[in-house]
Scaffold this active site. Structure first.
Site, PDB file in Angstrom:
ATOM      1  N   ASP A  39      35.963  72.763 -10.048  1.00 28.91           N
ATOM      2  CA  ASP A  39      35.820  73.044 -11.216  1.00 28.91           C
ATOM      3  C   ASP A  39      37.643  72.417 -11.716  1.00 28.91           C
ATOM      4  O   ASP A  39      37.739  71.749 -12.631  1.00 28.91           O
ATOM      5  CB  ASP A  39      35.982  73.594 -12.209  1.00 28.91           C
ATOM      6  CG  ASP A  39      34.075  73.749 -12.253  1.00 28.91           C
ATOM      7  OD1 ASP A  39      33.419  73.049 -11.780  1.00 28.91           O
ATOM      8  OD2 ASP A  39      33.296  75.113 -12.023  1.00 28.91           O
ATOM      9  N   LEU A  85      26.331  68.004 -17.348  1.00 29.19           N
ATOM     10  CA  LEU A  85      26.441  69.033 -18.325  1.00 29.19           C
ATOM     11  C   LEU A  85      28.269  68.966 -18.330  1.00 29.19           C
ATOM     12  O   LEU A  85      28.618  69.189 -16.916  1.00 29.19           O
ATOM     13  CB  LEU A  85      25.754  70.213 -18.324  1.00 29.19           C
ATOM     14  CG  LEU A  85      24.652  70.221 -18.678  1.00 29.19           C
ATOM     15  CD1 LEU A  85      23.532  72.266 -17.277  1.00 29.19           C
ATOM     16  CD2 LEU A  85      24.160  70.070 -19.474  1.00 29.19           C
ATOM     17  N   GLU A 114      20.147  79.441 -22.774  1.00 20.40           N
ATOM     18  CA  GLU A 114      19.221  79.923 -21.693  1.00 20.40           C
ATOM     19  C   GLU A 114      20.496  79.780 -20.144  1.00 20.40           C
ATOM     20  O   GLU A 114      21.481  80.025 -20.693  1.00 20.40           O
ATOM     21  CB  GLU A 114      18.292  78.849 -21.600  1.00 20.40           C
ATOM     22  CG  GLU A 114      18.577  77.264 -21.188  1.00 20.40           C
ATOM     23  CD  GLU A 114      17.709  76.146 -21.744  1.00 20.40           C
ATOM     24  OE1 GLU A 114      16.828  75.838 -22.471  1.00 20.40           O
ATOM     25  OE2 GLU A 114      18.133  75.418 -20.426  1.00 20.40           O
ATOM     26  N   LYS A 116      21.903  79.510 -16.577  1.00 17.85           N
ATOM     27  CA  LYS A 116      22.653  77.925 -16.537  1.00 17.85           C
ATOM     28  C   LYS A 116      21.579  79.073 -14.619  1.00 17.85           C
ATOM     29  O   LYS A 116      22.054  79.155 -14.392  1.00 17.85           O
ATOM     30  CB  LYS A 116      23.646  77.594 -16.143  1.00 17.85           C
ATOM     31  CG  LYS A 116      23.494  76.865 -15.019  1.00 17.85           C
ATOM     32  CD  LYS A 116      25.099  76.029 -15.878  1.00 17.85           C
ATOM     33  CE  LYS A 116      25.858  74.194 -14.723  1.00 17.85           C
ATOM     34  NZ  LYS A 116      25.152  74.379 -13.720  1.00 17.85           N
ATOM     35  N   ARG A 137      17.594  64.610  -7.657  1.00 18.01           N
ATOM     36  CA  ARG A 137      18.950  63.850  -9.064  1.00 18.01           C
ATOM     37  C   ARG A 137      19.000  62.780  -8.802  1.00 18.01           C
ATOM     38  O   ARG A 137      19.218  61.061  -9.335  1.00 18.01           O
ATOM     39  CB  ARG A 137      19.716  64.628  -9.738  1.00 18.01           C
ATOM     40  CG  ARG A 137      20.205  63.851 -11.070  1.00 18.01           C
ATOM     41  CD  ARG A 137      21.347  64.855 -11.643  1.00 18.01           C
ATOM     42  NE  ARG A 137      22.609  65.265 -10.657  1.00 18.01           N
ATOM     43  CZ  ARG A 137      23.509  65.971 -11.225  1.00 18.01           C
ATOM     44  NH1 ARG A 137      23.422  66.800 -12.372  1.00 18.01           N
ATOM     45  NH2 ARG A 137      24.216  66.118 -10.712  1.00 18.01           N
ATOM     46  N   LYS A 346      30.617  78.809 -18.034  1.00 19.53           N
ATOM     47  CA  LYS A 346      30.349  79.025 -16.555  1.00 19.53           C
ATOM     48  C   LYS A 346      30.884  81.153 -16.841  1.00 19.53           C
ATOM     49  O   LYS A 346      32.287  80.895 -17.412  1.00 19.53           O
ATOM     50  CB  LYS A 346      31.283  78.329 -15.196  1.00 19.53           C
ATOM     51  CG  LYS A 346      30.699  76.774 -15.673  1.00 19.53           C
ATOM     52  CD  LYS A 346      29.682  77.079 -13.981  1.00 19.53           C
ATOM     53  CE  LYS A 346      29.353  75.210 -13.815  1.00 19.53           C
ATOM     54  NZ  LYS A 346      30.621  75.159 -12.553  1.00 19.53           N
ATOM     55  N   CYS A 440      51.107  75.263  18.463  1.00 18.45           N
ATOM     56  CA  CYS A 440      50.229  75.297  18.347  1.00 18.45           C
ATOM     57  C   CYS A 440      49.305  76.331  19.035  1.00 18.45           C
ATOM     58  O   CYS A 440      49.347  76.064  20.505  1.00 18.45           O
ATOM     59  CB  CYS A 440      50.416  73.785  19.021  1.00 18.45           C
ATOM     60  SG  CYS A 440      48.363  73.337  18.780  1.00 18.45           S
ATOM     61  N   CYS A 443      47.225  73.342  21.600  1.00 12.21           N
ATOM     62  CA  CYS A 443      47.899  72.197  23.230  1.00 12.21           C
ATOM     63  C   CYS A 443      49.292  73.406  23.264  1.00 12.21           C
ATOM     64  O   CYS A 443      50.550  72.190  23.901  1.00 12.21           O
ATOM     65  CB  CYS A 443      48.304  71.091  22.567  1.00 12.21           C
ATOM     66  SG  CYS A 443      49.201  70.775  21.137  1.00 12.21           S
ATOM     67  N   CYS A 459      51.370  70.813  14.123  1.00 16.94           N
ATOM     68  CA  CYS A 459      51.605  70.338  14.922  1.00 16.94           C
ATOM     69  C   CYS A 459      52.038  69.355  15.414  1.00 16.94           C
ATOM     70  O   CYS A 459      51.056  67.798  15.362  1.00 16.94           O
ATOM     71  CB  CYS A 459      50.040  70.766  15.390  1.00 16.94           C
ATOM     72  SG  CYS A 459      49.810  69.932  17.466  1.00 16.94           S
TER      73      CYS A 459
HETATM   74  S1  IVH Z   1      19.668  71.030 -18.617  1.00 17.02           S
HETATM   75  C1  IVH Z   1      20.751  66.402 -20.169  1.00 17.02           C
HETATM   76  N1  IVH Z   1      19.565  73.384 -18.026  1.00 17.02           N
HETATM   77  O1  IVH Z   1      22.496  72.106 -14.167  1.00 17.02           O
HETATM   78  C2  IVH Z   1      20.148  67.785 -19.791  1.00 17.02           C
HETATM   79  N2  IVH Z   1      20.766  72.224 -16.468  1.00 17.02           N
HETATM   80  O2  IVH Z   1      25.638  71.547 -14.495  1.00 17.02           O
HETATM   81  C3  IVH Z   1      20.429  68.276 -17.799  1.00 17.02           C
HETATM   82  N3  IVH Z   1      21.108  73.478 -14.477  1.00 17.02           N
HETATM   83  O3  IVH Z   1      21.916  69.236 -13.647  1.00 17.02           O
HETATM   84  C4  IVH Z   1      20.264  69.712 -17.033  1.00 17.02           C
HETATM   85  N4  IVH Z   1      19.769  75.533 -15.362  1.00 17.02           N
HETATM   86  O4  IVH Z   1      20.585  71.149 -12.251  1.00 17.02           O
HETATM   87  C5  IVH Z   1      20.240  72.395 -17.677  1.00 17.02           C
HETATM   88  N5  IVH Z   1      19.284  75.944 -17.296  1.00 17.02           N
HETATM   89  C6  IVH Z   1      19.333  74.146 -17.360  1.00 17.02           C
HETATM   90  C7  IVH Z   1      20.234  74.575 -16.122  1.00 17.02           C
HETATM   91  C8  IVH Z   1      20.136  73.403 -16.055  1.00 17.02           C
HETATM   92  C9  IVH Z   1      20.872  74.511 -14.398  1.00 17.02           C
HETATM   93  C10 IVH Z   1      21.423  72.742 -13.800  1.00 17.02           C
HETATM   94  C11 IVH Z   1      21.314  71.280 -13.408  1.00 17.02           C
HETATM   95  C12 IVH Z   1      22.262  70.015 -13.960  1.00 17.02           C
HETATM   96  C13 IVH Z   1      23.895  70.912 -13.866  1.00 17.02           C
HETATM   97  C14 IVH Z   1      24.677  70.705 -14.549  1.00 17.02           C
END
Ligand code: IVH
Length: 727
Positions: A39, A85, A114, A116, A137, A346, A440, A443, A459
């Site tokens: 990131d 995302l 929701e 991740k 994907r 995140k 090193c 060597c 080295c």
């Molecule tokens: S939505 C167009 N929802 O995170 C929206 N993705 O970093 C696309 N992922 O490729 C994804 N949990 O594999 C969505 N609740 C969630 C998710 C989620 C995990 C993953 C997904 C995406 C990646 C992006």
């Protein structure tokens, strides 16, 4: 405005580092840098491109979703593009995102929150209620066909429930292992002598992306040919145990759906309604989804799961916030890599304590000597960690860690960990300072910085230090270089240990007879046969070495291990000079003047060719038949010389990189932003704001058919059929 050389070099480094990280993450399921480091690289790249928009060419990872397709699987074209995302790393960044939504929509719409899931995105297509295909994907447009394996995943329904099922439904979701299952699998990996997976996502990807069908065939084949000898029986038992393990792991995978692609169902009003319908169809949805009216609700959700992330049955690396209303989602649209109607928050990395047992050093491909921490294994962010790089001696000093210390260890959700510093309070006096070796470890050559003032020490025995040789040889076969399957770390080591190659110069002259002299490349003879035959892997290695002789020039340049010359600089060099000889003959100023090269890389190239033994490597490759030139430069001026193109949306028949490469191969330039100087904007499906910008500036616009004309007949012909917008 001209871009300072430093910025250009950094841009090249970032593009290559991100490209490499993506390959390891998405294709090899073996990441080498943490999500956090990734990131950070990505952000730095965005910042650099914001400061110098000229740098943002079509080959920049900021323009694509990341991930590629492995040739191992059949391609499956997604009915709708699978996007990634955008990330937010603070609540301020979530607010900035919601401000943008408010600016576009007028008010803040209801937001769905929701989890991740730390898993692997998949695409499921149901036709007339029956599972028709399952794909990863891939590059977002075309994924890998894993239908065969997916049929063994009990969490994926083969048929949808209910009587009123639409003819076509494309569903997106995440495949994952619950944490308990992930731990069981990693214990099992260790028991059978395999390396554990870095995180649940890699475990899921590694499990799903296997050719189980081929394993079955291989097993059946071996069983049918077996004459029942003890050795054959043992082999069959081993193969079937592996197959059973793979199948039972597949069965343990779980699914949660988080979106819809193409479908013929009635139009949905909202994402949450979509989830309700998907649940009624028997698809697994999350019961942790919440729809909230304001940012306070989002913050509450984020705070709750920040506290309770380990109460969830699977690992999470954040929270996804989506505009709930589908019509508003449509209005907000997407960029080429991510929707504007969603953002991933995140979580900050987790920190644990463990004991620093020792600090050892490792010698890399370019001779850089890197200290690394060896620790008492510790559980952090879902996996067990026992090693972490410490980068250089300055970094060890800066962190203030002593061997024997208790240390804080951090992981950014997953992958490679970082030692933060010592827990000074619990020292008992037995701790000792790390002393950087002066010779090193491989060597015994005295180590020194390359230039005065460098923090890294190296080295200098580039030619014959065994560690550097091994790393260089391995690098020749890596995916970013000549992509030689079978030339992994182990085979590189075996080639050197058996004396089959002195250095990378000998690689392309290897014969079957040569490799058969090394036990690593041979197996037990069949009953009655006197000689040990070559293994399958050895045969493949030889075939692949042969195939690598015909690869593109830029790959050869990367394979030569010239400092700073990764795929991006190599492509620029190949385009400009067309052959290794022309590059070797060019002076520093000519090299530096090339767009995408500059003085730092030019100096490294000149120094590289100044060494006789390196020129000798080139000569050995030449006499073994490696192609050291590309043909196109001999055919007069390139068709698209001096033409600047911007690509937006998905152009049918091309991946994003493919469209960029097609322009570059003809001598044109692809940039990431539209300006008055842009000659053409190529507009595919789901174009982004660049389309609007092209209309605004009156830049000629090409549809996919127009793009084909540009590629085949050049700019004049394309200009005749381009449309021009008005402000
Ligand atoms: S939505 C167009 N929802 O995170 C929206 N993705 O970093 C696309 N992922 O490729 C994804 N949990 O594999 C969505 N609740 C969630 C998710 C989620 C995990 C993953 C997904 C995406 C990646 C992006």
């Amino acid at each position: 405005m001209t871009v300072p050389d430093q910025a250009r070099v950094r841009w090249t480094e970032l593009v290559d580092a991100i490209g490499d990280a993506r390959t390891r993450y998405y294709q090899e399921d073996r990441p080498t840098i943490s999500d956090e480091e990734y990131d950070a690289l990505f952000r730095e790249l965005i910042e650099l491109e914001t400061a110098h928009p000229e740098l943002a060419s079509g080959e920049s990872p900021t323009q694509s979703v990341g991930g590629q397709r492995s040739e191992m699987f059949e391609p499956v074209e997604h009915l709708q593009r699978m996007l990634s995302l955008d990330n937010a790393f603070s609540l301020d960044e979530v607010r900035a995102w919601s401000d943008r939504v408010v600016k576009d929509v007028g008010t803040l719409p209801a937001l769905l929150c929701e989890l991740k899931v730390d898993g692997l995105a998949i695409d499921l297509v149901y036709r007339r209620g029956r599972l028709a295909s399952v794909a990863t994907r891939g590059d977002g447009r075309v994924g890998e066909d894993v239908t065969y394996n997916a049929e063994m995943i009990s969490a994926i329904p083969q048929h949808l429930a209910g009587s009123a099922v639409a003819d076509l439904i494309e569903v997106r979701g995440e495949i994952f292992f619950p944490t308990s299952e992930f731990e069981r699998i990693n214990t099992e990996q260790l028991e059978v002598g395999d390396s554990p997976f870095a995180n649940p996502r890699n475990a899921a990807a590694g499990t799903l992306r296997q050719r189980i069908d081929r394993r079955r065939e291989d097993l059946a084949d071996v069983a049918s040919r077996s004459r029942g000898s003890a050795r054959e029986t043992q082999r069959i038992e081993r193969m079937s145990a592996e197959l059973d393990r793979a199948v039972s792991r597949l069965a343990a995978l779980r699914l949660v759906v988080h979106g819809l692609g193409e479908h013929s169902a009635a139009n949905l009003r909202s994402q949450s309604e979509g989830y309700r319908i998907l649940a009624e169809l028997g698809l697994p949805t999350s019961d942790r989804v919440r729809v909230v009216d304001d940012l306070a609700g989002v913050e509450e959700y984020i705070a709750y799961y920040g506290e309770h992330r380990h109460d969830v049955e699977h690992e999470i690396d954040g929270v996804v916030i989506k505009v709930d209303d589908m019509a508003i989602q449509g209005r907000l649209g997407s960029t080429s890599r991510a929707p504007r109607w969603a953002i991933a928050y995140k979580y900050a990395p987790e920190v644990v304590r463990t004991r620093l047992l020792d600090i050892a050093v490792n010698v890399g491909r370019t001779g850089r000597v890197t200290p690394f921490a060896i620790m008492e294994p510790a559980r952090v962010a879902g996996s067990t960690v026992s090693m972490a790089t410490l980068h250089n001696a300055d970094e060890v000093r800066r962190k203030g860690v002593l061997i024997g210390d208790m240390v804080f260890l951090r992981k950014a959700g997953d992958v490679i960990p970082e030692v933060l510093g010592p827990v000074v309070e619990v020292r008992d006096g037995s701790e000792r300072e790390f002393v950087m070796p002066t010779r090193c470890p491989d060597c015994q050559t005295p180590l020194r910085p390359e230039k005065e003032g460098d923090v890294d020490i190296r080295c200098p025995n580039a030619r014959s230090c065994p560690a550097q040789l091994r790393e260089r040889l391995f690098h020749v076969g890596s995916r970013g270089a000549l992509d030689i399957e079978g030339l992994g770390e182990k085979s590189a080591r075996a080639l050197l240990d058996c004396g089959l190659v002195v250095d990378e110069g000998d690689l392309f002259g290897l014969t079957a007879e040569d490799v058969s002299r090394c036990e690593y490349f041979t197996r037990e003879p069949d009953p009655g046969e006197p000689d040990r035959p070559l293994t399958e892997n050895a045969r493949r290695l030889l075939e692949q070495i042969e195939a690598a002789k015909e690869r593109d020039l830029w790959r050869v340049l990367v394979a030569l291990s010239i400092r700073h010359v990764g795929p991006t600089a190599a492509r620029a060099l190949a385009r400009e000079f067309g052959s290794v000889d022309a590059i070797a003959a060019a002076d520093r100023a000519t090299l530096a003047a090339v767009d995408g090269v500059g003085p730092v890389i030019a100096e490294a190239i000149e120094e590289w060719f100044d060494e006789d033994w390196r020129r000798h490597v080139v000569e050995q490759w030449r006499s073994a038949g490696v192609r050291l030139a590309q043909e196109s430069t001999e055919s007069g001026p390139a068709l698209l010389a001096g033409v600047t193109v911007v690509v937006t949306g998905t152009v049918e028949g091309f991946s994003r990189d493919g469209a960029t490469a097609a322009v570059q191969d003809r001598g044109g330039k692809v940039t990431g932003s539209v300006s008055k100087k842009t000659d053409f904007v190529v507009v595919g499906d789901n174009p982004g704001s660049k389309y609007d910008r092209a209309l605004e500036l009156g830049v000629p616009i090409l549809d996919p058919a127009g793009f084909a004309v540009l590629l085949e007949r050049g700019p004049e012909a394309a200009r005749e059929i381009a449309t021009i917008g008005s402000a």
